[in-house]
Design a protein around this motif. Structure first.
Motif: not given
Lengths: 315, 315
Positions: B243-245, B274-276, B281-282, B295-296
């Protein structure tokens, strides 16, 4: 002969159009109501009318200007000349404004975000002259921004760079902003949010002279006025407003490491009230090297900044 | 013949130095301990030694390289070649590293922030090849960043642009970071902070298999391992980390409107975990047009990214 351009500052309530020379002098300008509630077609007619009127008033033909620059509320696509879906222009969805106006005016036409245009204006003719790395932030009903990087307006991948108002300063913050991002800077530090905080405190029973104003009529200026007369709640609200703006500035410094931050918009008229409080937060929290290199100043260009910026897109 | 450069990745624990060609191939590299606790003079001797060893190992003379690039922890001044006061290089205060090394090596020498150098490396040879507007974020014990704008590394006014780790994501957040800014991204989302959050919960009596590890030995990897085995607290901590990322990414998108965000550093090895969660959040919070264009992705270059970036400062 000096080059001339037409600038159109398209806002949610008014359209400010004028002719500017390459030194930033406005030869004439025309302000008309946007009448946004009447829909895109009507607003586009108003834009057309305002351009025609500006040309007529300054007695020049479209062939004598280098082009028409338009500053409009985002989101928009500057490269494609398309206004996407600005919250304060109801009914506008992917309107190819540049192509539409090209049918009427045989000249170069460019579109950009209003805050980006204002950043360019302050860089070329205002507080940021000669400064190659600067950020402009406008604080009024909303919060917008524009970045000048290496002497050029930075648009980003699709003309939405420096959307400073919609970056998170508290991920647990209020969902007040129509951007959908809880705790964005705009939801804390815009004029609209200042009034929302006041109403929240009044609703919860806080004593204040602001209670004498009908809640629906309460404006940011009223809160500044009440603070000047020593009202406790108003003073607290202004203290918080300055703190939130300070956090915004800390983050601008961390991301852009600019030489200069220029602050414009309605709330910058309260510069003397806000500056010291705002900079206290900045001094406490910003990274030292980023703080040391950066000045924070009030915008210079006033109400025509949007028009000057729009015309500057061309010149 | 291909151009060659020497790259020095100066870290708090080790110095990774090597010779690279213009295509990003590392001909040889030498890793030695920094021995930061022995002070600047000793570290500078180690840098010198590592450069000499790299040249000897690849059997070339300093006259055959185009220059030496150094990536060092910030804050520093790239234009002046001065390392200012990095927290993980004790005793370093305004050390003119470039001038000092020029006394030993008759070639061009350039200094930049380690995360900026890594951003350049990913842009030229990694995940960001051909992308002109991109941001690199490294997440390990700390969080750093670098921005490529219009195809060039963006340094800012004094080489401290894209200090992503030290922007505020919650102005009421913990004062854990030595930057002095409460609630900065690093104080929430770095590997160090992940461990701090774990310890806080364990101290408060939460049941978890992490209690089997002596608190002083607890590392971020242990938390990811515990999450994989279904530990409730670890799963919650990873959820929060993502979430913070995600909030950090939302803010990168708002400020820079990049086409691409590349994430490297130790925690990027947990990409699949972590990705999903991060992107949820993004997707919920980022401005739609800024999200759509961007893209990330995970960084490509691995452990030599700093060396490649440092050498790229020259080539």
């Amino acid at each position: 002969m000096k080059k001339l351009a037409c600038g159109v500052d398209l806002g949610g309530t008014k359209i400010n159009t004028g002719i500017m020379d390459q030194d930033g002098n406005i030869l004439c300008n025309v302000k008309i109501p946007t009448e946004a509630d009447k829909g895109p077609q009507h607003v586009i007619d108003n834009i057309r009318k305002s351009i025609m009127e500006s040309l007529n008033k300054s007695n020049i033909d479209v062939s004598q200007i280098a082009g028409i620059g338009i500053g409009a509320p985002g989101p928009l696509n500057a490269d494609k000349g398309v206004v996407e879906c600005p919250p304060n222009l109801p009914g506008w969805i992917d309107i190819p404004l540049v192509d539409i106006l090209k049918g009427d005016f045989d000249t170069e036409i460019k579109l950009n975000n209003d805050a980006n245009a204002a950043a360019l204006a302050e860089h070329l003719f205002g507080a940021g002259q000669g400064i190659n790395n600067m950020v402009y932030m406008t604080v009024s009903t909303g919060i917008g921004g524009g970045a000048i990087i290496d002497g050029k307006l930075y648009n980003g991948a699709n003309s939405n760079a420096a959307e400073i108002g919609h970056h998170t300063i508290n991920f647990d913050g209020p969902r007040w902003c129509n951007c959908g991002n809880p705790g964005c800077l705009e939801s804390y530090a815009s004029g609209t949010s200042l009034v929302k905080f006041a109403k929240k405190y009044i609703d919860s029973g806080r004593d204040t002279i602001l209670k004498n104003i009908p809640l629906d009529d309460l404006k940011a200026e009223d809160i500044f006025d009440a603070a000047k007369s020593g009202d406790g709640l108003a003073l607290e609200l202004i203290e918080n407003e300055a703190f939130y703006l300070g956090i915004g500035i800390v983050n601008i410094m961390a991301f852009y490491n600019p030489e200069l931050i220029v602050i414009g918009g309605g709330l910058s008229s309260q510069w003397d009230v806000l500056y010291d409080k705002m900079m206290k937060t900045v001094d406490e929290r910003a990274l030292k090297p980023n703080r040391q290199i950066c000045k924070v100043v009030k915008a210079k260009l006033g109400g025509n900044v949007g028009l000057i910026g729009a015309a500057s897109l061309i010149l």
